[in-house]
Design a protein around this motif. Sequence first.
Motif, mmCIF file in Angstrom:
data_model
loop_
_atom_site.group_PDB
_atom_site.id
_atom_site.type_symbol
_atom_site.label_atom_id
_atom_site.label_comp_id
_atom_site.label_asym_id
_atom_site.label_seq_id
_atom_site.Cartn_x
_atom_site.Cartn_y
_atom_site.Cartn_z
ATOM 1 N N ASP A 14 0.857 -1.196 0.000
ATOM 2 C CA ASP A 14 0.000 0.000 0.000
ATOM 3 C C ASP A 14 0.886 1.236 0.000
ATOM 4 N N ALA A 15 1.099 1.794 -1.180
ATOM 5 C CA ALA A 15 1.958 2.969 -1.303
ATOM 6 C C ALA A 15 1.318 4.185 -0.653
ATOM 7 N N GLU A 16 2.157 5.058 -0.163
ATOM 8 C CA GLU A 16 1.720 6.318 0.423
ATOM 9 C C GLU A 16 2.214 7.470 -0.453
ATOM 10 N N VAL A 17 1.819 8.680 -0.089
ATOM 11 C CA VAL A 17 2.198 9.853 -0.870
ATOM 12 C C VAL A 17 3.711 9.937 -1.018
ATOM 13 N N ALA A 18 4.438 9.636 0.030
ATOM 14 C CA ALA A 18 5.904 9.712 -0.033
ATOM 15 C C ALA A 18 6.461 8.749 -1.067
ATOM 16 N N ASP A 19 5.845 7.588 -1.205
ATOM 17 C CA ASP A 19 6.303 6.624 -2.214
ATOM 18 C C ASP A 19 6.065 7.165 -3.621
ATOM 19 N N ALA A 20 4.900 7.771 -3.834
ATOM 20 C CA ALA A 20 4.601 8.346 -5.143
ATOM 21 C C ALA A 20 5.565 9.478 -5.466
ATOM 22 N N GLU A 21 5.855 10.313 -4.483
ATOM 23 C CA GLU A 21 6.794 11.412 -4.702
ATOM 24 C C GLU A 21 8.193 10.885 -5.010
ATOM 25 N N ALA A 22 8.586 9.809 -4.322
ATOM 26 C CA ALA A 22 9.896 9.215 -4.587
ATOM 27 C C ALA A 22 9.954 8.626 -5.995
ATOM 28 N N ALA A 23 8.856 8.018 -6.438
ATOM 29 C CA ALA A 23 8.808 7.446 -7.784
ATOM 30 C C ALA A 23 8.907 8.535 -8.848
ATOM 31 N N VAL A 24 8.203 9.629 -8.647
ATOM 32 C CA VAL A 24 8.270 10.740 -9.602
ATOM 33 C C VAL A 24 9.671 11.334 -9.622
ATOM 34 N N ALA A 25 10.260 11.497 -8.448
ATOM 35 C CA ALA A 25 11.615 12.059 -8.380
ATOM 36 C C ALA A 25 12.621 11.149 -9.091
ATOM 37 N N ALA A 26 12.458 9.843 -8.923
ATOM 38 C CA ALA A 26 13.359 8.894 -9.582
ATOM 39 C C ALA A 26 13.202 8.963 -11.093
ATOM 40 N N ALA A 27 11.954 9.053 -11.554
ATOM 41 C CA ALA A 27 11.702 9.147 -12.993
ATOM 42 C C ALA A 27 12.261 10.446 -13.561
ATOM 43 N N ARG A 28 12.124 11.536 -12.798
ATOM 44 C CA ARG A 28 12.650 12.832 -13.240
ATOM 45 C C ARG A 28 14.171 12.784 -13.367
ATOM 46 N N LYS A 29 14.815 12.233 -12.370
ATOM 47 C CA LYS A 29 16.277 12.159 -12.376
ATOM 48 C C LYS A 29 16.765 11.282 -13.525
ATOM 49 N N ALA A 30 16.103 10.140 -13.721
ATOM 50 C CA ALA A 30 16.506 9.235 -14.800
ATOM 51 C C ALA A 30 16.338 9.888 -16.161
ATOM 52 N N PHE A 31 15.283 10.658 -16.326
ATOM 53 C CA PHE A 31 15.078 11.315 -17.611
ATOM 54 C C PHE A 31 16.113 12.413 -17.842
ATOM 55 N N ASP A 32 16.388 13.170 -16.800
ATOM 56 C CA ASP A 32 17.266 14.336 -16.954
ATOM 57 C C ASP A 32 18.743 13.988 -17.009
ATOM 58 N N THR A 33 19.148 12.869 -16.384
ATOM 59 C CA THR A 33 20.584 12.606 -16.233
ATOM 60 C C THR A 33 21.053 11.305 -16.877
ATOM 61 N N ALA A 34 20.183 10.353 -17.102
ATOM 62 C CA ALA A 34 20.613 9.078 -17.687
ATOM 63 C C ALA A 34 20.595 9.159 -19.206
ATOM 64 N N GLU A 35 21.136 8.117 -19.837
ATOM 65 C CA GLU A 35 21.226 8.093 -21.294
ATOM 66 C C GLU A 35 19.964 7.559 -21.952
ATOM 67 N N TRP A 36 18.975 7.194 -21.171
ATOM 68 C CA TRP A 36 17.785 6.533 -21.698
ATOM 69 C C TRP A 36 17.104 7.339 -22.803
ATOM 70 N N ALA A 37 16.919 8.635 -22.594
ATOM 71 C CA ALA A 37 16.163 9.453 -23.541
ATOM 72 C C ALA A 37 16.873 9.620 -24.879
ATOM 73 N N THR A 38 18.178 9.378 -24.916
ATOM 74 C CA THR A 38 18.942 9.642 -26.140
ATOM 75 C C THR A 38 19.533 8.394 -26.783
ATOM 76 N N ASP A 39 19.543 7.276 -26.089
ATOM 77 C CA ASP A 39 20.207 6.068 -26.583
ATOM 78 C C ASP A 39 19.168 5.087 -27.135
ATOM 79 N N VAL A 40 18.939 5.152 -28.434
ATOM 80 C CA VAL A 40 17.927 4.291 -29.061
ATOM 81 C C VAL A 40 18.328 2.823 -28.975
ATOM 82 N N ASP A 41 19.604 2.527 -29.165
ATOM 83 C CA ASP A 41 20.048 1.130 -29.117
ATOM 84 C C ASP A 41 19.809 0.520 -27.743
ATOM 85 N N LEU A 42 20.027 1.287 -26.685
ATOM 86 C CA LEU A 42 19.754 0.804 -25.332
ATOM 87 C C LEU A 42 18.267 0.502 -25.174
ATOM 88 N N ARG A 43 17.433 1.366 -25.704
ATOM 89 C CA ARG A 43 15.986 1.156 -25.574
ATOM 90 C C ARG A 43 15.549 -0.099 -26.329
#
Length: 518
Positions: free
Chosen positions: A66-95
């Motif tokens: 049973d997730a709480e608000v803090a879990d949702a906020e942590a998930a959004v923060a993780a997704a934001r960081k991964a999008f902004d700093t990881a190679e996922w958004a730019t590396d088609v071969d990795l995807r």
Amino acid sequence: MGSTEAVQAATAGAGESASGNGAGNAATAGRPADRRLLINGELIDTGRTFPSLNPATGDVLGYAPDAEVADAEAAVAAARKAFDTAEWATDVDLRIRCLEQFHQALIDHRDELGQLTTDEVGATPALLAGAQLDQPVAIVKYYADLLKTYSMTEDLGNIESRGMQHHRWVEKEAAGVVAAIIAYNYPNQLALAKLAPALAAGCTVVLKAAPDAPLITLALGELIANHTDIPAGVVNVLSGADPAVGAVLTTDPDVDMVTFTGSTPTGRRIMAAASDTLKRVFLELGGKSAAIVLDDADFQTAAVFSAFSMVTHAGQGCALTSRLLVPKSHHDEIVELVKANFSFVRYGDPNDPKTYMGPLISEKQRDKVDAMVQRAVAAGATLVTGGEKKGPGYFYTPTLLTNVDPDAEIAQEEVFGPVLAVIAYDDDDDAVRIANNSIYGLSGAIFGGEERALAMARRIRTGTFSINGGNYFSPDAPFGGYKQSGIGREMGEAGLEEFQERKTFATVVPQADKEGAA
């Protein structure tokens, strides 16, 4: 729109009263969870759980964290960081590699996923071979393959401006952090039809399971964590009975886009909640689709299609043709054929290969369906067959109503149960008018001479259409609705492009290049 309304919107199921297995039950502290949340690459047990019920028996199937608000906020923060700093958004071969790994994991764990889908939502073996499991798995492979040939750029050529040549082109970029909120009825289809194109586009995702069917969605997250190279934070999977969790996904400024499948009233509220931060919104919502039988149709074929499609997954499908429009001169004949076909529908244990129709998701949803049938009869409709609750579990017999007014509740509102409303029409124009007499525009069907049927189908405002039983549903075919059935398209290239932004570039062409080109 207040925060409480936004929260309720974000956590509702496909129907306004659909929640009953998970969201309707209080969370339990200390009881071990059978599955884990996925947040920032880690599988997490919150220490609080809520139950998921087996709709065929009414028994507790298992417990979800049973997730709480803090879990949702942590998930959004993780997704934001991964999008902004990881190679996922730019590396088609990795995807491509990660989508192929995910596809293989789904194949390898097909039996486990299939049994869990049967137990949690009542999917029959025939449905597992189709839209409940095998077709959704194929969506992941489709997008992995599409990336190998899909161009992320578009050349616009040169224009002359201010005495100079300017070269222009467009690059297709990921939309950003995506919040994906799904309904209970086809959890694999809904999750994978959002995850696969979003990931293919380079987005990061927070996926929220339906409270009525959390375990299967959590199982998808576990496969991603254990069997793919998808970087931490790119995919996060939540489940929760607390509606406050959903509000984070529709209002957090770090979320760039919300994709939601569920009821139209809920979709309206999600759109309103997302408007404060002008998030992109993709909505796949309700339907009240019509099947039209023309006077030159094969009535038996139309009756078989109408009866058996209406009871597919106990009528819990947004694109099902729940209105049957028949010519007045053949009304009684067609009704008798549909009634006869309903009598052949075997319902019961969804594990039995001979079962065609399983249960509704919850007692609350079954009560809603029954109440709508009773109100329809009180308003003047005739109950030809069905209209009965059966147990154990949440079964409702295939139900056929005639003498239905086109403006009646049962003809206008989504039932989300095995209930078919028959409406008589005068001529072709009248049939088109009745079919379009709806706030919805998701799907439709027509039976009759090909040329005439196609001409009528083109006059009906829906996003998908079946002619003489044709099947449009596949990973490469865009799916979505007109009017209040939604915004946007899932699957196909159109589904990928829902998760993209387009950036237009221009550069001055050097003089030497101009002369060389001349």
